[in-house]
Design a protein around this motif. Structure first.
Motif, PDB file in Angstrom:
ATOM      1  N   ASP A  54      40.668  43.322  52.198  1.00 49.99           N
ATOM      2  CA  ASP A  54      39.361  43.694  52.752  1.00 49.99           C
ATOM      3  C   ASP A  54      38.218  43.028  52.005  1.00 49.99           C
ATOM      4  N   VAL A  55      38.505  42.450  50.830  1.00 49.21           N
ATOM      5  CA  VAL A  55      37.482  41.857  49.970  1.00 49.21           C
ATOM      6  C   VAL A  55      37.736  40.365  49.843  1.00 49.21           C
ATOM      7  N   ARG A  56      36.635  39.592  49.854  1.00 49.50           N
ATOM      8  CA  ARG A  56      36.767  38.143  49.707  1.00 49.50           C
ATOM      9  C   ARG A  56      35.589  37.617  48.900  1.00 49.50           C
ATOM     10  N   LEU A  57      35.881  36.642  48.060  1.00 51.56           N
ATOM     11  CA  LEU A  57      34.854  35.961  47.272  1.00 51.56           C
ATOM     12  C   LEU A  57      35.038  34.463  47.416  1.00 51.56           C
TER      13      LEU A  57
ATOM     14  N   GLY B 131      29.130  30.508  49.993  1.00 54.74           N
ATOM     15  CA  GLY B 131      30.425  30.882  50.542  1.00 54.74           C
ATOM     16  C   GLY B 131      30.370  32.237  51.228  1.00 54.74           C
ATOM     17  N   THR B 132      31.548  32.760  51.537  1.00 52.39           N
ATOM     18  CA  THR B 132      31.651  34.036  52.237  1.00 52.39           C
ATOM     19  C   THR B 132      32.102  35.132  51.289  1.00 52.39           C
ATOM     20  N   TYR B 133      31.368  36.233  51.316  1.00 48.17           N
ATOM     21  CA  TYR B 133      31.679  37.428  50.541  1.00 48.17           C
ATOM     22  C   TYR B 133      31.999  38.537  51.544  1.00 48.17           C
ATOM     23  N   ARG B 134      33.112  39.169  51.328  1.00 44.79           N
ATOM     24  CA  ARG B 134      33.448  40.340  52.155  1.00 44.79           C
ATOM     25  C   ARG B 134      33.534  41.521  51.194  1.00 44.79           C
ATOM     26  N   TYR B 135      32.853  42.594  51.520  1.00 39.98           N
ATOM     27  CA  TYR B 135      32.745  43.722  50.601  1.00 39.98           C
ATOM     28  C   TYR B 135      33.043  45.039  51.308  1.00 39.98           C
ATOM     29  N   VAL B 136      33.305  46.065  50.504  1.00 42.44           N
ATOM     30  CA  VAL B 136      33.648  47.388  51.032  1.00 42.44           C
ATOM     31  C   VAL B 136      32.836  48.460  50.323  1.00 42.44           C
ATOM     32  N   CYS B 137      32.809  49.618  50.946  1.00 47.24           N
ATOM     33  CA  CYS B 137      32.363  50.851  50.304  1.00 47.24           C
ATOM     34  C   CYS B 137      33.648  51.572  49.923  1.00 47.24           C
ATOM     35  N   ILE B 138      33.906  51.713  48.625  1.00 47.88           N
ATOM     36  CA  ILE B 138      35.183  52.287  48.168  1.00 47.88           C
ATOM     37  C   ILE B 138      35.493  53.640  48.823  1.00 47.88           C
TER      38      ILE B 138
ATOM     39  N   PRO C 275      35.191  30.603  45.936  1.00 48.71           N
ATOM     40  CA  PRO C 275      35.606  30.067  44.638  1.00 48.71           C
ATOM     41  C   PRO C 275      34.420  30.004  43.682  1.00 48.71           C
ATOM     42  N   GLY C 276      34.642  30.457  42.455  1.00 45.75           N
ATOM     43  CA  GLY C 276      33.609  30.418  41.428  1.00 45.75           C
ATOM     44  C   GLY C 276      32.719  31.649  41.362  1.00 45.75           C
ATOM     45  N   ALA C 277      32.826  32.539  42.333  1.00 47.93           N
ATOM     46  CA  ALA C 277      32.001  33.759  42.322  1.00 47.93           C
ATOM     47  C   ALA C 277      32.722  34.847  41.540  1.00 47.93           C
ATOM     48  N   GLU C 278      31.958  35.658  40.836  1.00 50.18           N
ATOM     49  CA  GLU C 278      32.512  36.756  40.039  1.00 50.18           C
ATOM     50  C   GLU C 278      32.551  38.039  40.855  1.00 50.18           C
ATOM     51  N   PRO C 279      33.650  38.804  40.761  1.00 48.65           N
ATOM     52  CA  PRO C 279      33.698  40.106  41.430  1.00 48.65           C
ATOM     53  C   PRO C 279      32.626  41.034  40.848  1.00 48.65           C
ATOM     54  N   PHE C 280      32.171  41.983  41.671  1.00 49.15           N
ATOM     55  CA  PHE C 280      31.221  42.978  41.172  1.00 49.15           C
ATOM     56  C   PHE C 280      31.366  44.284  41.942  1.00 49.15           C
ATOM     57  N   ASP C 281      30.851  45.330  41.338  1.00 46.67           N
ATOM     58  CA  ASP C 281      30.860  46.660  41.931  1.00 46.67           C
ATOM     59  C   ASP C 281      29.549  47.344  41.566  1.00 46.67           C
ATOM     60  N   SER C 282      28.904  47.951  42.537  1.00 43.01           N
ATOM     61  CA  SER C 282      27.610  48.594  42.311  1.00 43.01           C
ATOM     62  C   SER C 282      27.712  49.906  41.549  1.00 43.01           C
ATOM     63  N   GLY C 283      28.899  50.498  41.523  1.00 40.83           N
ATOM     64  CA  GLY C 283      28.989  51.882  41.094  1.00 40.83           C
ATOM     65  C   GLY C 283      28.473  52.749  42.231  1.00 40.83           C
TER      66      GLY C 283
END
Length: 121
Positions: A68-71, A97-104, A73-81
């Protein structure tokens, strides 16, 4: 009192002028819009206008389903808390590039968004 139920706070104020895109986190457990495009160097502001706590997570190790998550190349993962009702989270994107993110908490309900970062002109 209104801030505690998500009806007050910075999420309900006008965004700063330097924000490239605004995404709302809604009571419908979705991101609105769920797809955005911005230039490299642009900042996204997520606004929790719902009654629920949400997250912005671009980290396959934290997602229930890493697919469900995509980054790019070269991008660092992150989480907002956790982002409480009425609050905001901002992130500047410098790697194209393309970032795919989720709400945990709501990933299983389909709360997934996509950001396309285009190279700077």
């Amino acid at each position: 009192m209104l801030g505690a139920c998500g009806l007050g706070g910075p999420a309900h104020q006008p965004p700063p002028s330097d924000i490239a895109a605004v995404v709302e986190m809604t009571n419908g457990l979705n991101f609105s819009p769920d797809e955005i495009t911005l230039p490299a160097g642009g900042t996204v502001e997520w606004r929790n206008t719902s009654f629920f706590t949400h997250t912005i997570t671009v980290d396959p190790a934290r997602a229930s389903n890493p697919d469900d998550v995509r980054l790019p190349p070269g991008a660092e993962p992150f989480d907002s808390g956790e982002i409480p009702a009425g609050e905001v989270f901002r992130r500047r994107f410098t790697t194209p590039g393309t970032y795919r993110y989720v709400c945990i908490p709501h990933e299983g309900m389909g709360m997934i968004g996509t950001i396309t970062v285009e190279p700077a002109a």
